[in-house]
Design a protein around this motif. Structure first.
Motif, PDB file in Angstrom:
ATOM      1  N   ALA A 142      -5.552   4.077   1.292  1.00  0.00           N
ATOM      2  CA  ALA A 142      -6.399   4.169   2.486  1.00  0.00           C
ATOM      3  C   ALA A 142      -6.412   2.882   3.288  1.00  0.00           C
ATOM      4  N   THR A 143      -6.280   1.747   2.613  1.00  0.00           N
ATOM      5  CA  THR A 143      -6.294   0.453   3.301  1.00  0.00           C
ATOM      6  C   THR A 143      -4.895  -0.136   3.472  1.00  0.00           C
ATOM      7  N   GLY A 144      -3.881   0.617   3.080  1.00  0.00           N
ATOM      8  CA  GLY A 144      -2.507   0.144   3.233  1.00  0.00           C
ATOM      9  C   GLY A 144      -2.083  -0.857   2.183  1.00  0.00           C
ATOM     10  N   ALA A 145      -2.815  -0.910   1.062  1.00  0.00           N
ATOM     11  CA  ALA A 145      -2.508  -1.892   0.019  1.00  0.00           C
ATOM     12  C   ALA A 145      -1.305  -1.496  -0.823  1.00  0.00           C
ATOM     13  N   GLY A 146      -0.901  -0.224  -0.751  1.00  0.00           N
ATOM     14  CA  GLY A 146       0.241   0.213  -1.531  1.00  0.00           C
ATOM     15  C   GLY A 146      -0.058   0.291  -3.010  1.00  0.00           C
ATOM     16  N   LEU A 147       0.988   0.493  -3.788  1.00  0.00           N
ATOM     17  CA  LEU A 147       0.852   0.598  -5.234  1.00  0.00           C
ATOM     18  C   LEU A 147       1.993  -0.165  -5.889  1.00  0.00           C
ATOM     19  N   PRO A 148       1.693  -1.236  -6.638  1.00  0.00           N
ATOM     20  CA  PRO A 148       2.745  -2.032  -7.270  1.00  0.00           C
ATOM     21  C   PRO A 148       3.728  -1.173  -8.064  1.00  0.00           C
ATOM     22  N   LYS A 149       4.993  -1.538  -7.990  1.00  0.00           N
ATOM     23  CA  LYS A 149       6.111  -0.886  -8.682  1.00  0.00           C
ATOM     24  C   LYS A 149       6.527   0.439  -8.046  1.00  0.00           C
ATOM     25  N   GLN A 150       5.700   0.959  -7.108  1.00  0.00           N
ATOM     26  CA  GLN A 150       6.051   2.242  -6.512  1.00  0.00           C
ATOM     27  C   GLN A 150       6.102   2.206  -4.979  1.00  0.00           C
ATOM     28  N   PHE A 151       4.988   1.811  -4.354  1.00  0.00           N
ATOM     29  CA  PHE A 151       4.910   1.887  -2.894  1.00  0.00           C
ATOM     30  C   PHE A 151       4.479   0.550  -2.300  1.00  0.00           C
ATOM     31  N   PRO A 152       5.159   0.096  -1.231  1.00  0.00           N
ATOM     32  CA  PRO A 152       4.865  -1.219  -0.644  1.00  0.00           C
ATOM     33  C   PRO A 152       3.550  -1.283   0.111  1.00  0.00           C
ATOM     34  N   ARG A 153       3.038  -2.483   0.212  1.00  0.00           N
ATOM     35  CA  ARG A 153       1.891  -2.743   1.073  1.00  0.00           C
ATOM     36  C   ARG A 153       2.347  -2.575   2.520  1.00  0.00           C
ATOM     37  N   LEU A 154       1.505  -1.922   3.348  1.00  0.00           N
ATOM     38  CA  LEU A 154       1.821  -1.735   4.762  1.00  0.00           C
ATOM     39  C   LEU A 154       0.860  -2.470   5.686  1.00  0.00           C
TER      40      LEU A 154
END
Length: 210
Positions: free
Chosen positions: A149-161
């Protein structure tokens, strides 16, 4: 007598090829920081495009500060092996060892990202609707589903935006759509269903996300 002894000792040192270090010189040498490892690579190579602290001022170059180290390392490896096409970055990554890349990933992830503001896509905008709810008509999923929701992403999977330059985000969405960037199949499928206007709107919203 002491002056003669000093001169004699100095003469012997010079004759032996030894450069004497005086107190003032020693203090200066001790005070000068020695830059090695990833910091040296950043200063000599990365800073020109991405900034020394990972906050690029060129909006078509990504901000690297605060990005997950796992994501940064994956991208560097992809550039090096050719699974992510970019003539400049492929050359840069090709000269790096695995240890170098790991060090750079950790360095940039430890820096603080400088947040920005959206130009026009704030609350209630098309950009927010796409990011939080997707596009039902074309089955585009919400960006928040993977990137948070805040664009922080998920380590090892999805980048911070959050805070990323909108120009860079649009550029990447377009290369996903054309297949020029092919190292994230999920994003290729999503981008293929988006119009230029939709890309511009969500990228602008992401730029101001925090």
């Amino acid at each position: 007598m002491m002056l003669k002894s000093f001169k004699a000792g100095l003469f012997v040192l010079l004759a032996m090829g030894v450069q004497p270090v005086f107190a003032e010189d020693a203090a200066t040498a001790e005070a000068a920081p020695v830059v090695n490892g990833p910091e040296k690579i950043v200063q000599n190579v990365c800073a020109a495009c991405h900034g020394a602290d990972g906050n690029s001022v060129i909006t078509t170059n990504p901000k690297l500060a605060g990005q997950h180290p796992e994501y940064l390392l994956k991208q560097l490896n992809n550039f090096k092996e050719g699974t992510r096409a970019n003539a400049v970055m492929s050359g840069m990554a090709g000269a790096l060892s695995q240890e170098d890349m790991e060090g750079l990933a950790k360095y940039f992830s430890s820096q603080s990202i400088k947040l920005a503001k959206a130009k026009s896509n704030g609350k209630g905008s098309l950009g927010e609707k796409i990011y939080r709810g997707g596009i039902a008509a074309t089955q585009v999923p919400a960006c928040a589903a993977c990137h948070g929701a805040t664009g922080a992403g998920l380590p090892k999977q999805f980048p911070r935006l959050a805070g990323q330059h909108s120009d860079y985000t649009v550029q990447q969405l377009r290369t996903f759509r054309t297949g020029e960037r092919a190292n994230a199949p999920m994003m290729m499928t999503i981008a293929a269903k988006m119009s230029d206007a939709e890309m511009q709107a969500v990228a602008d919203y992401i730029q101001g996300l925090r």
